[in-house]
Design a protein around this motif. Structure first.
Motif, PDB file in Angstrom:
ATOM      1  N   LEU A  18       0.809  -1.221   0.000  1.00 45.50           N
ATOM      2  CA  LEU A  18       0.000   0.000   0.000  1.00 45.50           C
ATOM      3  C   LEU A  18       0.842   1.269   0.000  1.00 45.50           C
ATOM      4  CD1 LEU A  18      -2.752  -1.021   2.611  1.00 45.50           C
ATOM      5  CD2 LEU A  18      -2.918  -1.018   0.117  1.00 45.50           C
ATOM      6  N   CYS A  19       2.024   1.206   0.592  1.00 44.20           N
ATOM      7  CA  CYS A  19       2.850   2.410   0.765  1.00 44.20           C
ATOM      8  C   CYS A  19       3.184   3.041  -0.583  1.00 44.20           C
ATOM      9  CB  CYS A  19       4.135   2.060   1.499  1.00 44.20           C
ATOM     10  SG  CYS A  19       5.290   3.445   1.589  1.00 44.20           S
ATOM     11  N   ARG A  20       3.064   4.387  -0.656  1.00 41.80           N
ATOM     12  CA  ARG A  20       3.441   5.115  -1.874  1.00 41.80           C
ATOM     13  C   ARG A  20       4.640   6.010  -1.629  1.00 41.80           C
ATOM     14  NH1 ARG A  20       0.522   4.535  -6.946  1.00 41.80           N
ATOM     15  NH2 ARG A  20      -1.506   3.675  -6.398  1.00 41.80           N
ATOM     16  N   GLY A  21       5.281   5.819  -0.514  1.00 47.18           N
ATOM     17  CA  GLY A  21       6.500   6.590  -0.256  1.00 47.18           C
ATOM     18  C   GLY A  21       6.292   8.088  -0.133  1.00 47.18           C
ATOM     19  N   THR A  22       5.174   8.503   0.438  1.00 48.80           N
ATOM     20  CA  THR A  22       4.916   9.941   0.553  1.00 48.80           C
ATOM     21  C   THR A  22       5.815  10.621   1.574  1.00 48.80           C
ATOM     22  OG1 THR A  22       3.328   9.683   2.345  1.00 48.80           O
ATOM     23  CG2 THR A  22       2.466   9.558   0.098  1.00 48.80           C
ATOM     24  N   GLY A  23       6.435   9.834   2.446  1.00 51.27           N
ATOM     25  CA  GLY A  23       7.348  10.417   3.418  1.00 51.27           C
ATOM     26  C   GLY A  23       6.671  11.112   4.584  1.00 51.27           C
ATOM     27  N   LEU A  24       5.346  11.036   4.657  1.00 53.17           N
ATOM     28  CA  LEU A  24       4.648  11.686   5.768  1.00 53.17           C
ATOM     29  C   LEU A  24       5.042  11.048   7.097  1.00 53.17           C
ATOM     30  CD1 LEU A  24       1.110  12.898   6.236  1.00 53.17           C
ATOM     31  CD2 LEU A  24       1.705  10.846   7.477  1.00 53.17           C
ATOM     32  N   CYS A  25       5.121   9.736   7.140  1.00 52.31           N
ATOM     33  CA  CYS A  25       5.445   9.047   8.399  1.00 52.31           C
ATOM     34  C   CYS A  25       6.824   9.454   8.896  1.00 52.31           C
ATOM     35  CB  CYS A  25       5.342   7.536   8.225  1.00 52.31           C
ATOM     36  SG  CYS A  25       6.286   6.897   6.838  1.00 52.31           S
ATOM     37  N   GLN A  26       7.783   9.503   7.977  1.00 53.13           N
ATOM     38  CA  GLN A  26       9.133   9.871   8.380  1.00 53.13           C
ATOM     39  C   GLN A  26       9.184  11.328   8.834  1.00 53.13           C
ATOM     40  OE1 GLN A  26      12.043  10.464   5.320  1.00 53.13           O
ATOM     41  NE2 GLN A  26      13.659   9.491   6.510  1.00 53.13           N
ATOM     42  N   ARG A  34      11.550   5.310   8.532  1.00 51.65           N
ATOM     43  CA  ARG A  34      12.478   5.893   7.568  1.00 51.65           C
ATOM     44  C   ARG A  34      12.116   5.391   6.173  1.00 51.65           C
ATOM     45  NH1 ARG A  34      16.633   2.848   5.792  1.00 51.65           N
ATOM     46  NH2 ARG A  34      16.873   0.786   6.707  1.00 51.65           N
ATOM     47  N   LEU A  35      12.616   6.120   5.175  1.00 52.71           N
ATOM     48  CA  LEU A  35      12.366   5.708   3.797  1.00 52.71           C
ATOM     49  C   LEU A  35      13.582   4.934   3.300  1.00 52.71           C
ATOM     50  CD1 LEU A  35      10.699   8.840   2.117  1.00 52.71           C
ATOM     51  CD2 LEU A  35       9.610   6.871   3.183  1.00 52.71           C
ATOM     52  N   THR A  36      13.338   3.858   2.605  1.00 49.90           N
ATOM     53  CA  THR A  36      14.439   3.086   2.026  1.00 49.90           C
ATOM     54  C   THR A  36      14.988   3.827   0.808  1.00 49.90           C
ATOM     55  OG1 THR A  36      12.964   1.947   0.523  1.00 49.90           O
ATOM     56  CG2 THR A  36      13.307   0.927   2.674  1.00 49.90           C
ATOM     57  N   TYR A  40      10.472   3.829  -0.169  1.00 48.53           N
ATOM     58  CA  TYR A  40       9.301   3.360   0.568  1.00 48.53           C
ATOM     59  C   TYR A  40       9.588   3.302   2.064  1.00 48.53           C
ATOM     60  CZ  TYR A  40       7.577   2.746  -4.025  1.00 48.53           C
ATOM     61  OH  TYR A  40       7.179   3.016  -5.304  1.00 48.53           O
ATOM     62  N   ALA A  41       8.526   3.345   2.863  1.00 48.49           N
ATOM     63  CA  ALA A  41       8.704   3.457   4.307  1.00 48.49           C
ATOM     64  C   ALA A  41       8.902   2.107   4.965  1.00 48.49           C
ATOM     65  CB  ALA A  41       7.487   4.143   4.915  1.00 48.49           C
ATOM     66  N   ILE A  42       9.746   2.086   5.981  1.00 47.10           N
ATOM     67  CA  ILE A  42       9.836   0.926   6.868  1.00 47.10           C
ATOM     68  C   ILE A  42       9.965   1.440   8.304  1.00 47.10           C
ATOM     69  CG2 ILE A  42      10.832  -0.756   5.234  1.00 47.10           C
ATOM     70  CD1 ILE A  42      13.577  -0.092   6.399  1.00 47.10           C
ATOM     71  N   CYS A  63      -2.807   9.485   9.766  1.00 45.03           N
ATOM     72  CA  CYS A  63      -2.508  10.522   8.769  1.00 45.03           C
ATOM     73  C   CYS A  63      -2.019   9.961   7.440  1.00 45.03           C
ATOM     74  CB  CYS A  63      -1.450  11.484   9.309  1.00 45.03           C
ATOM     75  SG  CYS A  63      -2.035  12.535  10.642  1.00 45.03           S
ATOM     76  N   CYS A  64      -1.506   8.741   7.428  1.00 44.33           N
ATOM     77  CA  CYS A  64      -0.962   8.158   6.199  1.00 44.33           C
ATOM     78  C   CYS A  64      -2.059   8.129   5.120  1.00 44.33           C
ATOM     79  CB  CYS A  64      -0.452   6.739   6.459  1.00 44.33           C
ATOM     80  SG  CYS A  64      -0.166   5.796   4.943  1.00 44.33           S
ATOM     81  N   PRO A  65      -1.767   8.689   3.951  1.00 43.89           N
ATOM     82  CA  PRO A  65      -2.815   8.781   2.924  1.00 43.89           C
ATOM     83  C   PRO A  65      -3.194   7.434   2.315  1.00 43.89           C
ATOM     84  CG  PRO A  65      -0.730   9.545   2.048  1.00 43.89           C
ATOM     85  CD  PRO A  65      -0.505   9.292   3.511  1.00 43.89           C
ATOM     86  N   GLY A  67      -3.274   4.451   4.170  1.00 42.07           N
ATOM     87  CA  GLY A  67      -3.658   3.466   5.174  1.00 42.07           C
ATOM     88  C   GLY A  67      -2.647   2.342   5.248  1.00 42.07           C
ATOM     89  N   ALA A  68      -1.364   2.675   5.026  1.00 39.55           N
ATOM     90  CA  ALA A  68      -0.333   1.634   4.949  1.00 39.55           C
ATOM     91  C   ALA A  68       0.302   1.323   6.301  1.00 39.55           C
ATOM     92  CB  ALA A  68       0.752   2.053   3.950  1.00 39.55           C
ATOM     93  N   VAL A  69       0.073   2.205   7.292  1.00 38.24           N
ATOM     94  CA  VAL A  69       0.705   1.999   8.599  1.00 38.24           C
ATOM     95  C   VAL A  69      -0.276   1.292   9.532  1.00 38.24           C
ATOM     96  CG1 VAL A  69       1.695   3.140  10.626  1.00 38.24           C
ATOM     97  CG2 VAL A  69       2.132   4.057   8.327  1.00 38.24           C
TER      98      VAL A  69
END
Ligand code: HEM
Ligand code: SF4
Lengths: 87, 410
Positions: A18-26, A34-36, A40-42, A63-65, A67-69
């Motif tokens: 699902l993750c699109r790497g928006t970087g919001l979580c980081q 963190r982003l790889t 993408y987030a891990i 907040c993740c757009p 719903g990947a977290v």
């Protein structure tokens, strides 16, 4: 996820499909995400030990757009119920 | 960095607006953190153009979205604080955490998978009825006759706006995002009208809630918290402002990109399984926002060797990042099968597009549907006559006249 510690309150995961790497979580919490190199987030660690961190992880999940977290109860919290969770 | 350097044509001048890419290429190579006087008030502003730097700025909390709090006196005096003096002052787009987190969580909680599935039906229905109207015309303007009606009708229906208001909304949006630079003076009135509709809508849905996004926002609750009256109005207005003309602009840009690359248009028609990747590539190639909204530095800091004073306005050029060859090989080529690294067409970091799910849905349905309905679609004017609006943040065609039946038709 292997339980390195028995007392993790919760576990945070990123669904790679699902993750699109928006970087919001980081941006919200570099300590937790963190982003790889591929973008993408891990989770940095994945296991959360105190209420504030769990709360923060939940905010990020909300907040993740994409719903990947996901924040799931930790093994210990699961087994003993939330009331017994002392600090 | 050498100081004397200036880009090939002036930033934010007429030539730049018609084709900003040569300027971006020059800046990425020669002045990646570029100081220039912003056209309004001559305020010293920095433009960041490389992919890595754009992402770094948008992910760094020292680059605040709160111009009203952190902007220097010249920035504020020039009237560059977005939404100043209106409910939009506290909109999700222009606040930092913790206020941002609170608004974003509450708003995001309404974008449920169930609701998004419903929106798919709404978008499909709207697209197909607007296509019928275009077919009846034969020759039509993609901007005013297709992308415009699709984006504003979808937004109106999703929010639960009364149908009589739809026409007025189109009008107010045209005022808020004018095609003609000479009509900038009417922009505040357009914004005010949209805030007015938002207020009316919130009041209506409080009295009679229904199955729509406004009602969902009114009911949204997280950890016992809800949006206040002002926050609700600002959120609904922000959705209208951020989610209508952007979609319109993007659909226009995507259709033009496909008319310019007939081989790629054919690929999309023949291989519908490419639709999701194609959409991402079209967003990279020419998304709707040239730049993110202003960021301002919260302290003096050094960024890639350039010292930025506290309160400095910084603009992250998204469409430049998306054409950075350091990130995307052969970046000026449209390649629907590209895949690979993520574009920043929806921004990056805390403020990345909250409506991305809806934007993707609209793009993924509206763009291929037009091509499938009119397989012989061609431009109805010479390519060289197409013009872009002169807006620093939005990349939108003024008009995109096309002929449904293709070249030879009368
Ligand atoms: C193709 C269409 C769209 C594009 C290219 C787009 C692009 C963007 C970009 C680049 C940002 C970040 C701006 C910044 O960082 O300063 C953003 C934010 C935002 N967008 Fe979109 N957008 C689109 C459609 C939509 C739609 C349909 C909605 C409404 C449902 C929407 C609602 C928002 C909101 C509310 C924000 C602010 C988020 C925040 O501050 O946390 N957008 N959009
Ligand atoms: S916020 Fe969500 S989509 Fe964005 S990088 Fe993090 S997990 Fe991925």
């Amino acid at each position: 996820m292997t339980a390195r510690h028995v007392d993790a309150r919760a576990v945070v995961r990123v669904d790679a499909r699902l993750c699109r790497g928006t970087g919001l979580c980081q941006a919200m919490s570099p300590a937790l995400f963190r982003l790889t190199r591929a973008g993408y987030a891990i989770p940095v660690d994945g296991e959360l030990y105190d209420d504030d961190t769990v709360r923060l992880a939940r905010s990020v999940a909300d907040c993740c757009p994409m719903g990947a977290v996901e924040v799931l109860p930790g093994d210990d919290a699961d087994a003993t119920g939330p009331e017994s969770a002392g600090t | 960095m050498t100081l004397s350097a200036a880009p090939p044509v002036p930033l934010f001048g007429s030539d730049y607006f018609q084709d900003p890419y040569p300027v971006f290429a020059w800046l990425r190579d020669h002045s990646p953190v570029h100081a220039f006087p912003f056209p309004v008030g001559g305020v010293r502003t920095w433009l960041v153009t490389r992919y890595d730097d754009v992402r770094a700025v948008l992910a760094d909390p020292r680059f605040s979205s709160e111009g009203g709090t952190w902007g220097n006196p010249e920035f504020k005096a020039a009237g560059l604080v977005s939404g100043a003096g209106s409910v939009l002052e506290k909109a999700v787009t222009v606040v930092d955490p913790p206020a941002h987190t609170r608004l974003r969580r509450l708003a995001m909680s309404t974008f449920t998978p169930r609701r998004i599935a419903q929106w798919r039906q709404t978008v499909e229905r709207v697209v197909s009825s607007v296509l019928d109207a275009c077919a009846a015309r034969g020759e039509f303007d993609v901007m005013d006759d297709y992308a415009g009606p699709v984006s504003s009708t979808v937004m109106g229906e999703i929010l639960g706006l009364r149908i009589e208001r739809h026409r007025e909304l189109v009008d107010a949006l045209a005022q808020a995002f004018p095609s003609d630079a000479a009509r900038m003076d009417r922009v505040p009135e357009g914004f005010a009208r949209i805030c007015g509709y938002a207020e009316e809508l919130v009041a209506l849905k409080r009295r009679s809630p229904a199955d729509d996004l406004t009602s969902a926002l009114i009911q949204a609750r997280q950890d016992g918290e809800q949006l206040t009256e002002e926050e609700l109005v600002a959120m609904v207005a922000a959705m209208i402002l951020a989610g209508s003309d952007t979609v319109r602009a993007f659909v226009g840009n995507a259709v033009l990109a496909l008319l310019d690359h007939p081989d790629q248009a054919r690929l999309l028609r023949e291989r519908p399984e490419l639709e999701a990747d194609a959409l991402e590539e079209l967003l990279r190639y020419e998304g709707a926002l040239t730049t993110a909204l202003f960021r301002v530095t919260t302290e003096e800091l050094e960024f890639r060797g350039t010292v930025l004073p506290a309160g400095a306005p910084v603009i992250a050029a998204l469409l430049s990042a998306n054409r950075d060859p350091r990130q995307f090989p052969d970046p000026d080529r449209l390649d629907l099968t590209r895949g690979g690294p993520r574009h920043v067409g929806f921004g990056h970091g805390l403020h990345n597009c909250l409506g991305a799910a809806l934007a993707r849905l609209e793009g993924q349905l509206a763009v291929p549907a037009l091509l499938r309905r009119f397989p012989a679609l061609t431009l109805a004017v010479p390519r060289g006559e197409l013009r872009y609006i002169e807006n620093w943040a939005m990349r939108r065609l003024v008009r995109l006249p096309v002929r449904a039946a293709g070249e030879g038709a009368a």
